[in-house]
Design an enzyme around this catalytic site. Sequence first.
Site, PDB file in Angstrom:
ATOM      1  N   SER A 191       0.974  -1.120   0.038  1.00 48.77           N
ATOM      2  CA  SER A 191       0.015  -0.142  -0.008  1.00 48.77           C
ATOM      3  C   SER A 191       0.675   1.100   0.061  1.00 48.77           C
ATOM      4  O   SER A 191       1.544   1.648  -0.956  1.00 48.77           O
ATOM      5  CB  SER A 191      -0.926  -0.051   1.075  1.00 48.77           C
ATOM      6  OG  SER A 191      -1.897   0.884   1.315  1.00 48.77           O
ATOM      7  N   ASP A 201      -2.727   6.274  -3.464  1.00 50.38           N
ATOM      8  CA  ASP A 201      -1.675   5.464  -2.622  1.00 50.38           C
ATOM      9  C   ASP A 201      -1.208   4.367  -3.640  1.00 50.38           C
ATOM     10  O   ASP A 201      -1.685   4.100  -4.547  1.00 50.38           O
ATOM     11  CB  ASP A 201      -1.912   4.950  -1.182  1.00 50.38           C
ATOM     12  CG  ASP A 201      -2.880   3.998  -1.283  1.00 50.38           C
ATOM     13  OD1 ASP A 201      -3.791   3.912  -2.473  1.00 50.38           O
ATOM     14  OD2 ASP A 201      -3.077   3.064  -0.397  1.00 50.38           O
ATOM     15  N   ASP A 249      -1.251   1.123  -3.961  1.00 52.85           N
ATOM     16  CA  ASP A 249      -2.052   0.099  -4.592  1.00 52.85           C
ATOM     17  C   ASP A 249      -3.559   0.716  -4.984  1.00 52.85           C
ATOM     18  O   ASP A 249      -4.379  -0.159  -5.372  1.00 52.85           O
ATOM     19  CB  ASP A 249      -2.260  -1.108  -3.613  1.00 52.85           C
ATOM     20  CG  ASP A 249      -2.939  -0.908  -2.359  1.00 52.85           C
ATOM     21  OD1 ASP A 249      -3.119   0.475  -1.848  1.00 52.85           O
ATOM     22  OD2 ASP A 249      -3.575  -1.830  -1.753  1.00 52.85           O
ATOM     23  N   ASP A 282      -5.990   1.919  -3.336  1.00 55.62           N
ATOM     24  CA  ASP A 282      -7.476   2.077  -2.798  1.00 55.62           C
ATOM     25  C   ASP A 282      -7.855   3.077  -1.770  1.00 55.62           C
ATOM     26  O   ASP A 282      -8.862   2.972  -1.099  1.00 55.62           O
ATOM     27  CB  ASP A 282      -7.313   0.379  -1.904  1.00 55.62           C
ATOM     28  CG  ASP A 282      -6.335   0.283  -0.820  1.00 55.62           C
ATOM     29  OD1 ASP A 282      -5.444   1.231  -0.586  1.00 55.62           O
ATOM     30  OD2 ASP A 282      -6.304  -0.517   0.112  1.00 55.62           O
TER      31      ASP A 282
END
Length: 447
Positions: free
Chosen positions: A98, A238, A240, A242
């Site tokens: 992340s 961010d 990834d 999400d």
Amino acid sequence: MKYFGTDGFRGEANVNLNVVHAYKVGRFLGWYYGREHKARIIIGKDTRRSSYMFEDALSSGLTASGADVYLLHVTPTPSVSYVVRTEDFDCGIMISASHNPYYDNGLKVINGKGHKLEAEIEEKIEAYIDSPEDTLPMATREKIGCTVDYAIGRHRYIGYLMSLATRSFKNIRVGLDCANGSSYSVAKGVFDALGAKTYAIGMEPNGININDGCGSTHIENLQKFVKENNLDVGFAYDGDADRCLAVDDKGEVIDGDAILYLCGCYLKEKGELNNNTIVTTVMSNLGLYKALERADIAYEQTAVGDKYVNANMMENGHSLGGEQSGHIIFSKYAVTGDGVLTSLMLMEVMLEKKAKLSELRKDLKVYPQLLKNVRVADKPAAREDKDVQAAVKKVADELGDEGRILLRESGTEPVIRVMVEAGTDELCKKYVDEVVSVLYAKGHGIK
């Protein structure tokens, strides 16, 4: 749990999360989901250098246990959730840490319904990882699994996002910060296709620059970019993708709380805010709650973590929830936080209301907030200390309705977090220091 935390199995690549761990995770999942049929498991990854290594290790373990593996390649975490639940996969695995630095990585397992894997299965994986002998059967002959290039799955997810836009973005000047991460393969293409004049940064991943001075954890980068290029709005993701934070036309940050407020008011007007309720976490700003009360919108609070927000939404049928950090869940469209989806929802609010974000958020007053972390030897002992509790109550009584204090244990570190919201920065510091001094005076704090 020894390996799995609130967001999967995460650690520094080849230090406390290595290729043997990944291989064993693959071995177990391939066996577990393949007990009654040939398992079909999908893998996505972000742009970290180590993500390719972990993809290979997972694939080896999965196929050795007889599963067929479908590779989405570099893709956002929410796309794995979408493909798993819409295309009848047994589970999915996202390789990402992340918003962490490039040298960290993680394995986030997603079940067949698109949600984070059940804790009881994670416990079984941990037991297998630590078992001295490999007790699982190896697939042989025609039962050995194969890997399949499945970029088509990511393309279907992109098509789904585009289908959600209610209006053309023609002539809207949009800035994107893709964090040199997963969204670089998706976000700009979506905005371009919808007609926006798209200006993107954080689009040159090299394996070690993910989240490095860019993305939602370095929102100042996008603020400067929006102002310098006279853009109408900006969105930062961010690593990834999400999470999403936004920047309005004046260069001011629209954080997760502001996004919940803007989208909540809009959904209420449309009659689509289920139960007239928004799900927040205990870290949401007091200003959000006061603004929601003025808008006659109810709210619920959960512990910090999007999995707790999601659990509350599922249990009660709420349609909107999220975190200050930018994890926002729209249950009508997704079962996880989705950064690109969130930016599309904000675009809808702007276009339907024919107003800029700076105008739409003017009724939301954000209270100054200060958070201090105190390293402690024993988290429960520190939190439950009678003198510490008395200090917290004293601050709460003095703040009354014009602020609040929160004392909580970190879920991942030996740390007690002391957070105060008040009318001024000076008051925040005064009250935080009062409680922190008691923690040290009682011998809980470690210098």
